[in-house]
Each structure stands twice: as C-alpha cells, then as structure tokens.
Design an enzyme around this catalytic site. Structure first.
Site, PDB file in Angstrom:
ATOM      1  N   ARG A 196       0.886  -1.179   0.000  1.00  0.00           N
ATOM      2  CA  ARG A 196       0.000   0.000   0.000  1.00  0.00           C
ATOM      3  C   ARG A 196       0.911   1.213   0.000  1.00  0.00           C
ATOM      4  O   ARG A 196       1.659   1.427   0.959  1.00  0.00           O
ATOM      5  CB  ARG A 196      -0.924  -0.014   1.215  1.00  0.00           C
ATOM      6  CG  ARG A 196      -1.673   1.291   1.380  1.00  0.00           C
ATOM      7  CD  ARG A 196      -2.814   1.241   2.366  1.00  0.00           C
ATOM      8  NE  ARG A 196      -3.955   0.523   1.832  1.00  0.00           N
ATOM      9  CZ  ARG A 196      -5.213   0.671   2.251  1.00  0.00           C
ATOM     10  NH1 ARG A 196      -5.492   1.519   3.222  1.00  0.00           N
ATOM     11  NH2 ARG A 196      -6.192  -0.031   1.717  1.00  0.00           N
TER      12      ARG A 196
ATOM     13  N   HIS B  66      -7.004   0.729  -6.876  1.00  0.00           N
ATOM     14  CA  HIS B  66      -7.331  -0.128  -5.719  1.00  0.00           C
ATOM     15  C   HIS B  66      -8.020  -1.390  -6.265  1.00  0.00           C
ATOM     16  O   HIS B  66      -9.223  -1.585  -6.104  1.00  0.00           O
ATOM     17  CB  HIS B  66      -8.240   0.645  -4.764  1.00  0.00           C
ATOM     18  CG  HIS B  66      -8.297   0.091  -3.372  1.00  0.00           C
ATOM     19  ND1 HIS B  66      -7.579  -1.015  -2.967  1.00  0.00           N
ATOM     20  CD2 HIS B  66      -8.995   0.496  -2.274  1.00  0.00           C
ATOM     21  CE1 HIS B  66      -7.836  -1.269  -1.687  1.00  0.00           C
ATOM     22  NE2 HIS B  66      -8.681  -0.370  -1.247  1.00  0.00           N
TER      23      HIS B  66
ATOM     24  N   GLN C 173     -10.143  -3.863  -4.084  1.00  0.00           N
ATOM     25  CA  GLN C 173     -11.431  -3.267  -3.730  1.00  0.00           C
ATOM     26  C   GLN C 173     -12.429  -3.442  -4.875  1.00  0.00           C
ATOM     27  O   GLN C 173     -13.554  -3.898  -4.670  1.00  0.00           O
ATOM     28  CB  GLN C 173     -11.214  -1.771  -3.443  1.00  0.00           C
ATOM     29  CG  GLN C 173     -12.468  -1.026  -3.052  1.00  0.00           C
ATOM     30  CD  GLN C 173     -12.905  -1.345  -1.636  1.00  0.00           C
ATOM     31  OE1 GLN C 173     -12.127  -1.246  -0.711  1.00  0.00           O
ATOM     32  NE2 GLN C 173     -14.153  -1.753  -1.462  1.00  0.00           N
TER      33      GLN C 173
ATOM     34  N   ASP D 246     -17.087   7.301  -2.542  1.00  0.00           N
ATOM     35  CA  ASP D 246     -15.797   7.184  -1.842  1.00  0.00           C
ATOM     36  C   ASP D 246     -15.534   8.544  -1.197  1.00  0.00           C
ATOM     37  O   ASP D 246     -16.184   9.540  -1.545  1.00  0.00           O
ATOM     38  CB  ASP D 246     -14.704   6.839  -2.887  1.00  0.00           C
ATOM     39  CG  ASP D 246     -13.305   6.682  -2.282  1.00  0.00           C
ATOM     40  OD1 ASP D 246     -13.181   6.534  -1.047  1.00  0.00           O
ATOM     41  OD2 ASP D 246     -12.322   6.703  -3.068  1.00  0.00           O
TER      42      ASP D 246
ATOM     43  N   CYS E  33     -16.517   2.123  -0.083  1.00  0.00           N
ATOM     44  CA  CYS E  33     -15.372   1.246   0.183  1.00  0.00           C
ATOM     45  C   CYS E  33     -14.942   1.307   1.654  1.00  0.00           C
ATOM     46  O   CYS E  33     -14.318   0.381   2.150  1.00  0.00           O
ATOM     47  CB  CYS E  33     -14.210   1.631  -0.719  1.00  0.00           C
ATOM     48  SG  CYS E  33     -13.815   3.397  -0.636  1.00  0.00           S
TER      49      CYS E  33
ATOM     50  N   ARG F  57     -14.297  -8.386   0.951  1.00  0.00           N
ATOM     51  CA  ARG F  57     -12.883  -8.158   0.654  1.00  0.00           C
ATOM     52  C   ARG F  57     -12.083  -9.428   0.950  1.00  0.00           C
ATOM     53  O   ARG F  57     -11.194  -9.823   0.210  1.00  0.00           O
ATOM     54  CB  ARG F  57     -12.334  -6.994   1.495  1.00  0.00           C
ATOM     55  CG  ARG F  57     -12.899  -5.609   1.170  1.00  0.00           C
ATOM     56  CD  ARG F  57     -12.390  -5.084  -0.152  1.00  0.00           C
ATOM     57  NE  ARG F  57     -10.939  -5.077  -0.236  1.00  0.00           N
ATOM     58  CZ  ARG F  57     -10.144  -4.136   0.275  1.00  0.00           C
ATOM     59  NH1 ARG F  57     -10.670  -3.095   0.877  1.00  0.00           N
ATOM     60  NH2 ARG F  57      -8.830  -4.201   0.137  1.00  0.00           N
TER      61      ARG F  57
HETATM   62  N1   CP Z   1     -11.444   0.005   1.770  1.00  0.00           N
HETATM   63  C1   CP Z   1     -10.203  -0.092   2.266  1.00  0.00           C
HETATM   64  O1   CP Z   1      -9.240  -0.357   1.559  1.00  0.00           O
HETATM   65  O2   CP Z   1     -10.137   0.094   3.617  1.00  0.00           O
HETATM   66  P1   CP Z   1      -8.798   0.272   4.455  1.00  0.00           P
HETATM   67  O3   CP Z   1      -8.178   1.570   4.036  1.00  0.00           O
HETATM   68  O4   CP Z   1      -9.256   0.280   5.893  1.00  0.00           O
HETATM   69  O5   CP Z   1      -7.885  -0.879   4.152  1.00  0.00           O
HETATM   70  N1  NVA Z   2      -9.834   6.919  -1.974  1.00  0.00           N
HETATM   71  C1  NVA Z   2      -9.562   6.418  -0.655  1.00  0.00           C
HETATM   72  C2  NVA Z   2      -9.839   4.954  -0.580  1.00  0.00           C
HETATM   73  C3  NVA Z   2      -9.626   4.332   0.757  1.00  0.00           C
HETATM   74  C4  NVA Z   2      -9.885   2.864   0.767  1.00  0.00           C
HETATM   75  C5  NVA Z   2      -8.121   6.724  -0.290  1.00  0.00           C
HETATM   76  O1  NVA Z   2      -7.238   6.551  -1.132  1.00  0.00           O
HETATM   77  O2  NVA Z   2      -7.878   7.156   0.846  1.00  0.00           O
END
Ligand code: CP
Ligand code: NVA
Length: 304
Positions: free
Chosen positions: A101, A128, A131, A223, A263, A291
């Site tokens: 990440r 993502h 997701q 989102d 999400c 997920r």
């Molecule tokens: N939706 C999602 O990726 O959640 P987190 O940021 O908590 O992993």
């Molecule tokens: N768009 C958001 C998604 C989180 C799962 C971010 O990048 O923070």
C-alpha cells in the site's frame, strides 16, 4: 513466471470471472481451502493506514494456512530508509508474496520490477484493484442480473473509481460516473476503460450532475472526498464537492431496491450522510466482508 496483481487492466475478463467464481466457492466452503497456502509467507508493506485491507488479508492468509507479517509505515521506509529495489530483493528471499500500500503507484511498479515474488496492490494513489474486484463480487451477490443493472458512482474520480472503471469495462457492465469537472478520473484511465468497453459492450458515461447518475440506479457507490495523502486539500475539496453528497434526496432518485456502497473508511456527513450509511439500502459491511473472500481467491489465483 511470477504473476502480480497490480491492476485489473492486466487481467483478462475470463481471469476476473474465474476469480469471482472462486471467491464464491471460498465464501461458501472456506474449510475446503484450508491448506492452500501451507508453507507460504507474505508481508504487508504499508505506507498508509488500513483496517479492511490489512485485516482481511491477514485473516484470509491465515485461514488458507499461510503466514503473514505486517510492516507498518515506520518499519520499512520504502525509498526513504532504503532503496525500493533493495527491499524487494531482500524480502523475496524470505517470502512468497507481498501486499503493498503506497502513496505513489510507481513504487509498486518499481518493487514488482525488481522482485521475483508476486506483488499485490493493496491501494496506491492511482488504483485499488482488490477493492474493485471485491465490489463486483458484492454487486453480483446483491443483483441477480448485474449485466442489466445501472451502477452509479458519485464523488471523487480517484483510485477506487479508476479500478472500478477497469472492472466495469472488462466485464461489460453499465456505469454512470458523476464527479465535479475538475475531479474527473484520470484521462488515460478513462481512455483505457472505454477501450475495454468497446469490445465488452460495457456502457460507461461521465456526467457532472449527481442527479443524472443516481436516477434509476441499482447501485449507488461513493468514496471519500479527501483521500489518504490529500489532507492538506481538505477545505478546498469540501467546497468543491458540495452537492455531491449521497443523502436521502439523492438516494430517492434511485430505484427502491438500490444498494448503497462505500469502500470505507467513510467520512460521515461529508460524502455520505449518517442516515444513508446506517439506512436499509446500505450494504457497506457486506461489502467490507467480501474483501476477504475475494482476496483469498486472488491469492489462490496467484499462488496455486
Ligand atoms: N477500503 C479499504 O481499503 O479500507 P482500508 O483503508 O481500511 O484498508
Ligand atoms: N480513496 C480512498 C480509498 C480508501 C480505501 C483513499 O485513497 O484514501
């Protein structure tokens, strides 16, 4: 040859369908898959916080018989404490795969280029994919005929939408996207998704009026307006997204059977009201649960 899971653009529609089908089997009978990752080890190397991605991967890997290690932002310092390629070439000596990440999507690409082990994108500023694949699984669960359903996305044209565009484009679904003009998704991604749509028959439309997207929708997805790493833009973004909140009025334009998706994490009463998030149309926690089932399928696709 090693396989990565960095972008849904790298998968064929058949591969995506295979993973979705496998996820259904795993969800129905998790015990059957209990030893699938025996003797395999994974690390989650995260530059940003996470609840769902981290826990669903770690629990999923453990249920499949593998081991996982979480390396928090301060632990590894990708490209800061150490060059990305040195981390990649070290970790591959211990592990079978890594879930990354990152802030920059390029960090994931660079890591994968230098690593002989599989790399999974657990969110970057651009994409993502875990997701989006899992969201399609949830939509299929809730809507018998997803191919003829109208999916509406209202909000920021960012990572979550980018991957959803690839999924919809590859799988031939129908998506209407409403964003403010200056928060449209990345033009290259739009072009690519429309390219997939022209062979799959997907219907993808971009508008700037959230009402137009929500009208008659079977699924209404949003989102956050302020993603991780964008905190300094918060005040401006809150102003720019005024009118894009998923609230009772917007939902009333959708079908009575419309499912509301997010999400998560949600910023309640910004992009979505408390009332809608807690309301009877919200499926956000089923979405969060899935997920794990879908990521198990991704792991089996990569490692079996
Ligand atoms: N939706 C999602 O990726 O959640 P987190 O940021 O908590 O992993
Ligand atoms: N768009 C958001 C998604 C989180 C799962 C971010 O990048 O923070």
């Amino acid at each position: 040859m090693k396989k990565d899971f960095i972008s849904l653009a790298d998968m064929t529609a058949d591969e995506l369908r295979e993973m979705l089908e496998l996820a259904g089997k795993i969800k129905a009978s998790p015990g059957v898959f209990a030893d699938s990752l025996a003797m395999k080890s994974f690390a989650l190397v995260f530059e940003k916080p996470s609840t769902r991605t981290r826990v669903s991967f770690q629990v999923g890997i453990s249920q499949l018989g593998g081991a996982s290690f979480y390396l928090a932002p301060q632990d590894v310092g990708l490209g800061v404490r150490e060059d990305v390629r040195d981390v990649a070439r070290t970790l591959e000596r211990y592990l079978n795969g890594v879930i990354l990440r990152t802030y920059e999507h390029e960090t994931i690409i660079e890591f994968a280029r230098h690593s002989r082990m599989s790399v999974i994108n657990g969110l970057s500023n651009r994409l993502h994919p875990c997701q989006a694949l899992s969201d399609i699984f949830t939509m299929q669960e809730k809507k018998r005929d997803l191919a003829s359903a109208k999916i509406a996305f209202v909000g920021d044209g960012n990572n979550v939408l980018h991957s959803l565009l690839f999924a919809v484009g590859k799988l031939g679904l129908a998506l209407t996207v409403a964003t403010p003009q200056k928060y449209r998704p990345d033009e290259e991604i739009v072009k690519e998704a429309l390219g997939y749509a022209s062979s799959s028959g997907a219907q993808i439309q971009f508008v700037t009026d959230p009402h137009q997207a929500a009208r008659g929708a079977d699924v209404l997805y949003t989102d956050v307006w302020v993603s991780m790493g964008q905190e300094a833009e918060r005040e401006r973004r809150l102003r720019d997204f005024a009118g894009f909140q998923v609230d009772r009025a917007l939902l009333s334009l959708a079908k009575d059977t419309c499912c509301v998706m997010h999400c998560l994490p949600a910023h309640r009463n910004e992009e979505i009201t408390d009332e809608v998030l807690e309301g009877p149309r919200s499926i956000v926690f089923d979405q969060a649960e899935n997920r794990m089932h879908v990521q198990k399928a991704i792991l089996l696709y990569l490692f079996k």
